[in-house]
Motif scaffolding. Structure first.
Motif, PDB file in Angstrom:
ATOM      1  N   VAL A  31       0.813  -1.219   0.000  1.00  0.00           N
ATOM      2  CA  VAL A  31       0.000   0.000   0.000  1.00  0.00           C
ATOM      3  C   VAL A  31       0.849   1.273   0.000  1.00  0.00           C
ATOM      4  CG1 VAL A  31      -2.107  -0.950   0.990  1.00  0.00           C
ATOM      5  CG2 VAL A  31      -0.267  -0.190   2.509  1.00  0.00           C
ATOM      6  N   ALA A  32       2.123   1.124   0.350  1.00  0.00           N
ATOM      7  CA  ALA A  32       3.018   2.280   0.220  1.00  0.00           C
ATOM      8  C   ALA A  32       3.365   2.474  -1.255  1.00  0.00           C
ATOM      9  CB  ALA A  32       4.284   2.071   1.040  1.00  0.00           C
ATOM     10  N   GLU A  33       3.585   1.356  -1.946  1.00  0.00           N
ATOM     11  CA  GLU A  33       3.923   1.415  -3.369  1.00  0.00           C
ATOM     12  C   GLU A  33       2.784   2.019  -4.196  1.00  0.00           C
ATOM     13  OE1 GLU A  33       6.782   0.795  -5.065  1.00  0.00           O
ATOM     14  OE2 GLU A  33       7.613   0.737  -3.064  1.00  0.00           O
ATOM     15  N   CYS A  34       1.548   1.756  -3.756  1.00  0.00           N
ATOM     16  CA  CYS A  34       0.421   2.310  -4.528  1.00  0.00           C
ATOM     17  C   CYS A  34      -0.088   3.598  -3.891  1.00  0.00           C
ATOM     18  CB  CYS A  34      -0.697   1.283  -4.691  1.00  0.00           C
ATOM     19  SG  CYS A  34      -1.522   0.858  -3.167  1.00  0.00           S
ATOM     20  N   ALA A  35       0.736   4.214  -3.049  1.00  0.00           N
ATOM     21  CA  ALA A  35       0.455   5.548  -2.497  1.00  0.00           C
ATOM     22  C   ALA A  35      -0.888   5.638  -1.781  1.00  0.00           C
ATOM     23  CB  ALA A  35       0.545   6.606  -3.605  1.00  0.00           C
ATOM     24  N   ALA A  36      -1.230   4.571  -1.056  1.00  0.00           N
ATOM     25  CA  ALA A  36      -2.487   4.593  -0.300  1.00  0.00           C
ATOM     26  C   ALA A  36      -2.250   4.489   1.204  1.00  0.00           C
ATOM     27  CB  ALA A  36      -3.396   3.448  -0.755  1.00  0.00           C
ATOM     28  N   GLY A  37      -1.186   3.759   1.607  1.00  0.00           N
ATOM     29  CA  GLY A  37      -1.074   3.502   3.044  1.00  0.00           C
ATOM     30  C   GLY A  37       0.333   3.472   3.595  1.00  0.00           C
ATOM     31  N   GLY A  38       1.268   4.106   2.922  1.00  0.00           N
ATOM     32  CA  GLY A  38       2.631   4.175   3.449  1.00  0.00           C
ATOM     33  C   GLY A  38       2.771   5.339   4.423  1.00  0.00           C
ATOM     34  N   GLU A  39       3.992   5.620   4.809  1.00  0.00           N
ATOM     35  CA  GLU A  39       4.240   6.683   5.791  1.00  0.00           C
ATOM     36  C   GLU A  39       3.729   8.043   5.289  1.00  0.00           C
ATOM     37  OE1 GLU A  39       8.304   7.130   6.896  1.00  0.00           O
ATOM     38  OE2 GLU A  39       7.832   8.455   8.576  1.00  0.00           O
ATOM     39  N   ARG A  40       3.942   8.319   4.006  1.00  0.00           N
ATOM     40  CA  ARG A  40       3.465   9.588   3.440  1.00  0.00           C
ATOM     41  C   ARG A  40       1.966   9.753   3.631  1.00  0.00           C
ATOM     42  NH1 ARG A  40       7.506   9.073  -0.576  1.00  0.00           N
ATOM     43  NH2 ARG A  40       8.541  11.050  -1.015  1.00  0.00           N
ATOM     44  N   GLU A  41       1.246   8.680   3.339  1.00  0.00           N
ATOM     45  CA  GLU A  41      -0.210   8.751   3.407  1.00  0.00           C
ATOM     46  C   GLU A  41      -0.688   8.823   4.856  1.00  0.00           C
ATOM     47  OE1 GLU A  41       1.452   6.388   1.389  1.00  0.00           O
ATOM     48  OE2 GLU A  41       1.324   7.903  -0.187  1.00  0.00           O
ATOM     49  N   VAL A  42       0.031   8.105   5.737  1.00  0.00           N
ATOM     50  CA  VAL A  42      -0.306   8.168   7.165  1.00  0.00           C
ATOM     51  C   VAL A  42      -0.156   9.606   7.660  1.00  0.00           C
ATOM     52  CG1 VAL A  42       0.542   7.524   9.466  1.00  0.00           C
ATOM     53  CG2 VAL A  42       0.206   5.772   7.717  1.00  0.00           C
ATOM     54  N   GLU A  43       0.965  10.230   7.279  1.00  0.00           N
ATOM     55  CA  GLU A  43       1.240  11.591   7.749  1.00  0.00           C
ATOM     56  C   GLU A  43       0.386  12.638   7.032  1.00  0.00           C
ATOM     57  OE1 GLU A  43       2.846  12.086  10.399  1.00  0.00           O
ATOM     58  OE2 GLU A  43       3.557  10.029  10.594  1.00  0.00           O
ATOM     59  N   THR A  44      -0.287  12.235   5.982  1.00  0.00           N
ATOM     60  CA  THR A  44      -1.255  13.131   5.328  1.00  0.00           C
ATOM     61  C   THR A  44      -2.625  12.970   5.967  1.00  0.00           C
ATOM     62  OG1 THR A  44      -0.064  12.893   3.233  1.00  0.00           O
ATOM     63  CG2 THR A  44      -2.276  13.801   3.099  1.00  0.00           C
ATOM     64  N   LEU A  45      -3.008  11.720   6.220  1.00  0.00           N
ATOM     65  CA  LEU A  45      -4.346  11.472   6.769  1.00  0.00           C
ATOM     66  C   LEU A  45      -4.472  11.960   8.213  1.00  0.00           C
ATOM     67  CD1 LEU A  45      -7.158  10.251   6.324  1.00  0.00           C
ATOM     68  CD2 LEU A  45      -6.268   8.078   7.196  1.00  0.00           C
ATOM     69  N   ALA A  46      -3.407  11.780   8.999  1.00  0.00           N
ATOM     70  CA  ALA A  46      -3.500  12.139  10.424  1.00  0.00           C
ATOM     71  C   ALA A  46      -3.915  13.601  10.635  1.00  0.00           C
ATOM     72  CB  ALA A  46      -2.181  11.819  11.134  1.00  0.00           C
ATOM     73  N   PRO A  47      -3.241  14.570  10.007  1.00  0.00           N
ATOM     74  CA  PRO A  47      -3.704  15.955  10.203  1.00  0.00           C
ATOM     75  C   PRO A  47      -5.100  16.195   9.657  1.00  0.00           C
ATOM     76  CG  PRO A  47      -1.883  15.886   8.624  1.00  0.00           C
ATOM     77  CD  PRO A  47      -1.981  14.521   9.229  1.00  0.00           C
ATOM     78  N   LEU A  48      -5.450  15.506   8.569  1.00  0.00           N
ATOM     79  CA  LEU A  48      -6.792  15.678   8.015  1.00  0.00           C
ATOM     80  C   LEU A  48      -7.854  15.185   8.998  1.00  0.00           C
ATOM     81  CD1 LEU A  48      -6.060  14.592   4.340  1.00  0.00           C
ATOM     82  CD2 LEU A  48      -6.852  16.854   5.046  1.00  0.00           C
ATOM     83  N   LEU A  49      -7.557  14.067   9.669  1.00  0.00           N
ATOM     84  CA  LEU A  49      -8.513  13.547  10.653  1.00  0.00           C
ATOM     85  C   LEU A  49      -8.634  14.501  11.838  1.00  0.00           C
ATOM     86  CD1 LEU A  49      -7.702   9.710  10.717  1.00  0.00           C
ATOM     87  CD2 LEU A  49      -9.658  10.854   9.655  1.00  0.00           C
TER      88      LEU A  49
END
Lengths: 223, 140
Positions: A31-49
């Motif tokens: 999921v990191a490779e498909c840009a859905a659930g890697g560290e980048r996405e975690v650090e994007t979703l957290a502030p949004l939540l």
């Protein structure tokens, strides 16, 4: 790789109502490779939540972590100290990772943050396309390495159907190749067109999910 | 004492968008009815979606990204990437009800520091109707 896509954020927010401290967990593999659930996405979703919950007058504390693999017990175990401090988890892993967390930490609600959608390849940056459906009876050896099960809308073994568009595109979507058109072209290039005339027998689906939940047992690897 | 709302604007600009690097304003500046901070980037593509989202989470009222012109990027497609990330981040902010307009972009080339300040002024005017960032001062 296993491909996933973010759930709509309001759907995740709805699940988090009433919780006070939430852990967003990513997985650094598929999921990191498909840009859905890697560290980048975690650090994007957290502030949004955090923002969504504040707007919703229900502020929560959100902490983050990204495991090397959420589908391996050894890595999952690393979350044990953190899990004790939160009252819910949002997992951005595929369905396997979500279930691994839910099994190991059954006392804490684990919510999926993504929808797992396909076994796919990255065709080009930002574009993933399904290549396999894990059917359990691989026919790639007979179809010149092109899968009609995953890549034909009808999963037909004796194609093409009558719906191929001009230019070799599928009738359901002009952006999708007719896989039987591609199989024919490859056969032509290899001088194997005659082999395509052979009628393929009905496929054995018993080794797919039609045969019930899958278990693979290898005695040589067990203690 | 006036409690007039003065939006805090962050301007992230590509170093190549400005004409003269020696006359850049540093630190937080007071504009006409807004505060602005300028941050030079080696390339606008250095800013990722998560950075844009986090800036708003941290209480900034408005972000303006100023990449260089499309065919002038020293990394060929850096400004194109930046534009796509900006579009995605705006959509995400909209999805959580924060308002896409807190993020914006304006290409620049050969700009003077005064022209950059004028862009910040425009941004402040666009952001003012959105009001204070509800995340401002919130302990996260």
């Amino acid at each position: 790789m296993i491909v996933a896509e973010w759930k709509p954020i309001p759907e995740v927010v709805e699940k988090l109502r009433g919780h006070k401290k939430v852990l967003v967990v990513g997985c650094a593999t598929c999921v990191a490779e498909c840009a859905a659930g890697g560290e980048r996405e975690v650090e994007t979703l957290a502030p949004l939540l955090r923002m969504a919950m504040i707007k919703d007058s229900n502020p929560i504390e959100v902490c983050t972590n990204t495991l090397e693999r959420q589908c391996e017990w050894e890595f999952v175990e690393g979350l044990a100290p953190t899990i004790m401090e939160v009252d819910a988890v949002v997992s951005l892993a595929c369905g396997i990772g979500v279930q691994a967390l839910a099994e190991r930490f059954s006392e804490v609600p684990i919510y999926p943050g993504v929808n797992t959608t396909a076994l796919a390849i990255r065709e080009e940056p930002g574009l993933w396309a399904a290549r396999c459906v894990a059917c359990g009876d691989c026919v790639l050896g007979e179809t010149l390495g092109l899968c009609p099960i995953a890549r034909c809308a009808k999963s037909i073994l004796n194609g093409p159907c009558g719906g191929t568009r001009d230019g070799g595109k599928c009738e359901i979507d002009e952006n999708i190749d007719c896989i039987w058109h591609l199989i024919y072209e490859r056969a032509q290039a290899r001088g194997k067109v005659d082999a395509l005339l052979e009628i393929k027998k009905t496929k054995d689906w018993s080794n797919s999910d039609h045969g019930g939940p899958k278990r693979i047992l290898r005695e040589d690897l067990r203690l | 004492m006036s409690d007039r709302f003065e939006p805090e604007i962050l301007v992230l600009y590509c170093g190549r968008a400005l004409a003269d690097h020696n006359h850049l304003p540093e630190g937080t500046k007071q504009g006409a009815g807004f505060k602005v901070r300028f941050v030079m980037m080696p390339c606008s593509s250095k800013i990722e979606t998560r950075d844009l989202v986090k800036l708003i989470e941290q209480g900034v009222e408005g972000v303006l990204m100023v990449p260089c012109l499309e065919n002038k990027c020293q990394f060929l497609v850096g400004n194109v990437r930046a534009e796509k990330r900006m579009k995605y981040a705006r959509a995400l902010l909209d999805e959580v009800g924060m308002g896409a307009d807190r993020l914006s972009m304006a290409q620049g080339w050969n700009l003077s520091s005064e022209e950059l300040m004028a862009l910040a002024d425009e941004r402040a005017s666009a952001v003012r109707p959105l009001g204070r960032n509800p995340l401002k001062g919130v302990k996260l």
